[in-house]
Scaffold this active site. Sequence first.
Site, PDB file in Angstrom:
ATOM      1  N   ASP A 222       0.851  -1.192   0.000  1.00 23.25           N
ATOM      2  CA  ASP A 222       0.000   0.000   0.000  1.00 23.25           C
ATOM      3  C   ASP A 222       0.883   1.237   0.000  1.00 23.25           C
ATOM      4  O   ASP A 222       1.632   1.476   0.959  1.00 23.25           O
ATOM      5  CB  ASP A 222      -0.919   0.011   1.225  1.00 23.25           C
ATOM      6  N   LEU A 223       0.828   2.027  -1.049  1.00 23.42           N
ATOM      7  CA  LEU A 223       1.719   3.162  -1.239  1.00 23.42           C
ATOM      8  C   LEU A 223       1.670   4.123  -0.055  1.00 23.42           C
ATOM      9  O   LEU A 223       0.613   4.638   0.300  1.00 23.42           O
ATOM     10  CB  LEU A 223       1.345   3.902  -2.526  1.00 23.42           C
ATOM     11  N   ASP A 224       2.845   4.352   0.561  1.00 22.74           N
ATOM     12  CA  ASP A 224       3.011   5.305   1.660  1.00 22.74           C
ATOM     13  C   ASP A 224       2.099   5.014   2.845  1.00 22.74           C
ATOM     14  O   ASP A 224       1.720   5.919   3.588  1.00 22.74           O
ATOM     15  CB  ASP A 224       2.784   6.747   1.166  1.00 22.74           C
ATOM     16  N   GLU A 225       1.735   3.750   3.038  1.00 18.23           N
ATOM     17  CA  GLU A 225       0.870   3.399   4.156  1.00 18.23           C
ATOM     18  C   GLU A 225       1.473   2.322   5.042  1.00 18.23           C
ATOM     19  O   GLU A 225       0.789   1.717   5.863  1.00 18.23           O
ATOM     20  CB  GLU A 225      -0.505   2.952   3.644  1.00 18.23           C
TER      21      GLU A 225
END
Length: 280
Positions: A222-225
């Site tokens: 999950d991008l930047d999570e």
Amino acid sequence: MHNQTLILIQCKDAVGLVAIISNVLAQHHLNIVAMREFVDEVDRKFFVRVVCSGTLHNKSKLQEDLSAQLPASTQLTINPDIQKKLVILVTKEHHCLADILVRYYFKTLQADVAAVIGNYDTLQHFTEKFDIPFHYISHEGISKEAFEFELAEAIKPYQPDYVILAKFMRILSPTFVSQFQGKLVNIHHSFLPAFIGANPYQQAHDRGVKIIGATAHYVTDDLDEGPIIVQNTKSIDHSYDVTRMRTAGKEIEKAVLVRAIQLLTEDRVMLNGNRTIVFK
């Protein structure tokens, strides 16, 4: 043998765990000089980082004695390697890489920078000034799959403990991330509110934000999570133009990324699902 012993434990929570650990260490003539523990009461999980003084005569026996009395499926590490190995991924921005390499040069990083890999050769000459290998792997003219294959093949021979994305401006696929699970660490500019897409500092200026910041986190699908390791912010006001805002943001990014590296190299970070336990 070690004059100081570091022990990391993750397990199901239960009554008396601290007493069990203390008794086993006493039997091995190890004196606890620092113990930091945390209980996740929702998931009933126990985390502890213990530093002991005294000579550890038999690491295997200590591991065996602790494992015998702790809950099943306990994750137990005794004296992990002190000097961690890093591979740094970069694009064109130099500020995070420069901070890391200067600390490495003056031996304040507590880690070995094994290599730097860039999808542009912009930072190659700078990196080689420190006698560190630089691998240039262009993403242009090839598929994402081919680029990531070459990237992974360049990283793997170094067997790094962590792969640090020091302003590496490429979104990594789940296939790539899975090859370095729990080892990828990224820095992300965090604004309140958060701005995505091109030129976030201009967007922040246009909205008149009063706080800028940065986040260092593990990379997941999950991008930047991914789980957050370190965050920091700086208050600003109407006098900041875009250039000054960007400069302030870069200073925060450097500080946050190197702090995350320090915490990781000192084995102060434990993963708890999509959260981290960080023992200061």
